[in-house]
Design an enzyme around this catalytic site. Sequence first.
Site, mmCIF file in Angstrom:
data_model
loop_
_atom_site.group_PDB
_atom_site.id
_atom_site.type_symbol
_atom_site.label_atom_id
_atom_site.label_comp_id
_atom_site.label_asym_id
_atom_site.label_seq_id
_atom_site.Cartn_x
_atom_site.Cartn_y
_atom_site.Cartn_z
ATOM 1 N N LYS A 42 28.352 74.140 32.047
ATOM 2 C CA LYS A 42 28.677 72.748 31.664
ATOM 3 C C LYS A 42 28.925 72.696 30.152
ATOM 4 O O LYS A 42 29.867 73.320 29.698
ATOM 5 C CB LYS A 42 27.567 71.825 32.144
ATOM 6 C CG LYS A 42 27.420 71.875 33.676
ATOM 7 C CD LYS A 42 26.414 70.868 34.192
ATOM 8 C CE LYS A 42 26.370 70.845 35.707
ATOM 9 N NZ LYS A 42 25.357 71.729 36.299
ATOM 10 N N ASP A 62 15.196 70.305 33.377
ATOM 11 C CA ASP A 62 16.500 70.795 33.837
ATOM 12 C C ASP A 62 17.556 70.295 32.849
ATOM 13 O O ASP A 62 17.951 69.128 32.890
ATOM 14 C CB ASP A 62 16.749 70.249 35.248
ATOM 15 C CG ASP A 62 18.116 70.624 35.801
ATOM 16 O OD1 ASP A 62 18.964 71.119 35.026
ATOM 17 O OD2 ASP A 62 18.348 70.392 37.004
ATOM 18 N N TYR A 81 25.785 96.642 42.638
ATOM 19 C CA TYR A 81 24.511 96.109 43.140
ATOM 20 C C TYR A 81 23.406 96.541 42.185
ATOM 21 O O TYR A 81 23.364 97.708 41.774
ATOM 22 C CB TYR A 81 24.208 96.636 44.552
ATOM 23 C CG TYR A 81 24.316 95.558 45.599
ATOM 24 C CD1 TYR A 81 23.608 94.363 45.453
ATOM 25 C CD2 TYR A 81 25.121 95.718 46.714
ATOM 26 C CE1 TYR A 81 23.709 93.358 46.397
ATOM 27 C CE2 TYR A 81 25.222 94.712 47.672
ATOM 28 C CZ TYR A 81 24.514 93.538 47.497
ATOM 29 O OH TYR A 81 24.605 92.544 48.425
ATOM 30 N N THR A 101 22.229 75.350 34.032
ATOM 31 C CA THR A 101 23.417 76.086 34.457
ATOM 32 C C THR A 101 24.074 76.588 33.188
ATOM 33 O O THR A 101 23.710 76.177 32.080
ATOM 34 C CB THR A 101 24.408 75.189 35.228
ATOM 35 O OG1 THR A 101 24.690 74.043 34.426
ATOM 36 C CG2 THR A 101 23.850 74.749 36.561
ATOM 37 N N GLU A 125 19.716 95.163 42.334
ATOM 38 C CA GLU A 125 18.453 94.463 42.584
ATOM 39 C C GLU A 125 17.380 94.971 41.638
ATOM 40 O O GLU A 125 17.277 96.183 41.401
ATOM 41 C CB GLU A 125 17.960 94.686 44.025
ATOM 42 C CG GLU A 125 18.684 93.861 45.049
ATOM 43 C CD GLU A 125 19.717 94.684 45.772
ATOM 44 O OE1 GLU A 125 20.258 95.637 45.165
ATOM 45 O OE2 GLU A 125 19.981 94.377 46.953
ATOM 46 N N ARG A 172 30.200 79.995 35.995
ATOM 47 C CA ARG A 172 29.331 79.252 36.919
ATOM 48 C C ARG A 172 28.088 80.097 37.175
ATOM 49 O O ARG A 172 28.180 81.199 37.702
ATOM 50 C CB ARG A 172 30.055 78.994 38.241
ATOM 51 C CG ARG A 172 31.416 78.356 38.092
ATOM 52 C CD ARG A 172 31.861 77.705 39.348
ATOM 53 N NE ARG A 172 31.074 76.515 39.572
ATOM 54 C CZ ARG A 172 31.292 75.358 38.952
ATOM 55 N NH1 ARG A 172 32.267 75.230 38.083
ATOM 56 N NH2 ARG A 172 30.527 74.331 39.205
HETATM 57 N N1 DSN Z 1 27.176 68.720 40.588
HETATM 58 C C1 DSN Z 1 26.650 68.721 39.235
HETATM 59 C C2 DSN Z 1 27.095 67.534 38.479
HETATM 60 O O1 DSN Z 1 28.257 67.210 38.628
HETATM 61 O O2 DSN Z 1 26.356 66.943 37.728
HETATM 62 C C3 DSN Z 1 25.188 68.874 39.179
HETATM 63 O O3 DSN Z 1 24.791 69.968 39.927
#
Ligand code: DSN
Length: 432
Positions: A229, A200, A54, A226, A56, A235
């Site tokens: 990807k 984003d 932890y 994120t 914080e 993740r």
């Molecule tokens: N669920 C993601 C996507 O597949 O684009 C976006 O958050």
Amino acid sequence: MGMMDSIEKSDADILKAIKNEHKRLNEGVELIPSENVVSKAVLQATGSVFTNKYSEGYPHKRYYGGNEFVDKVEDLAIERAKKLFGAEHVNVQPYSGSPANQAVFFALLNLGDTFMGFDLTAGGHLTHGSKVNFSGKQYNCIPYNVDKKTHLLDYDIIKKQALKTKPKMIISGLTAYPRKIDFMVFQEICDSVGAYHMSDIAHIAGLCATGVHENPVPYTDVVTTTTHKTLRGPRGGMIMCKIRDKFDKDGKKNLAQKIDSAVFPGLQGGPHDHVNAAKAVTFGEALKPEFKGYCKQIVKNAKVLADTLMDEGLELVTGGTDNHLIVISLVNKGLTGKGEDVQDALDEAGITVNKNTIPYEPNTPFNPSGIRLGTPAVTTRGFKESEMKVVGESIAKVIDNLNDDAVITKVKKDILELCKNFPLYPEFKVLS
Ligand code: DSN
């Protein structure tokens, strides 16, 4: 059963599911554009002892003891992300993309404030103002859309809409828009109407980091992403921003402080230190020269896949792609609203995709008229142009023979043969 037993000894059910998932990944072609295949180093960091801690707070300002090595990890993640994207300030604590976006809303807007976001059905995201999401429920979203004919963003129309509606924030970014986004124009529009610009880049982060797509980070107020990807990490989420708040008159609170306090303690509790360790590993990998070659190959593969699909008579939204993703419109095949049937048939054949709306969707999001595909995962696996051609021809065969079991069985066999040449994590004993 001992506390320290391995999963082989302690949990046969979950072990079986892991093995089956590994088999599924190995034997099929993964084309969901938001997915990827991480390195062993990223998996190791994610599965490390940092899962126990932890912490914080922020590096060197924690609420609990024992954070010497957590601080090291978070410092490195921040330092590497700054270098990778040319960012002034980085917060690596968001648990994923949606909380990262939510933290930006908390930091910059008051409840009920007006903002503009990219319509979900045309290629935006739930958190860009969808009516079923916090962003559309708690704030007043005036969505912008693509042109009805070209299905491209029209920046003159977006600017006119911004001048008229005076939003406090405009969100740029995509989950299903297959073309380049002019982030600089979005920033100029925001500056001219007195709005914050939040970009984003979750889908295209790897492409932005390597210059394969324009990188908005150096000049955009706030950029969220994120890490799982095209960036090919665990993740998770991340926020990058300017240090100075362009609207802060008294200089008391800068933008970076607003973002940090919105993430913690505003929205989240303790950060996921094991994931942050994996983020640091990911950024280290992305800083290596070969990552740029990988990102270039993602786009090359997407272009070959797009050309092959069009040669086979399929219609693509915007007529092609500039990035890692493609949206097939099923309308010209007489399959309006049959996205789910096509997704299921492709699943049967070992090709994983997702049904998706097309711009100005004539049906519903549950039964949409499109299929979304992407090349990050197969490119990691080693697929190049020739494999993409086989994949494109296979997809077309399935779509043209949705109810023909013999064709689907034959495609499944071909896909299996193709995949055998590109094994995934073959040396992982637990995932045999
Ligand atoms: N669920 C993601 C996507 O597949 O684009 C976006 O958050």
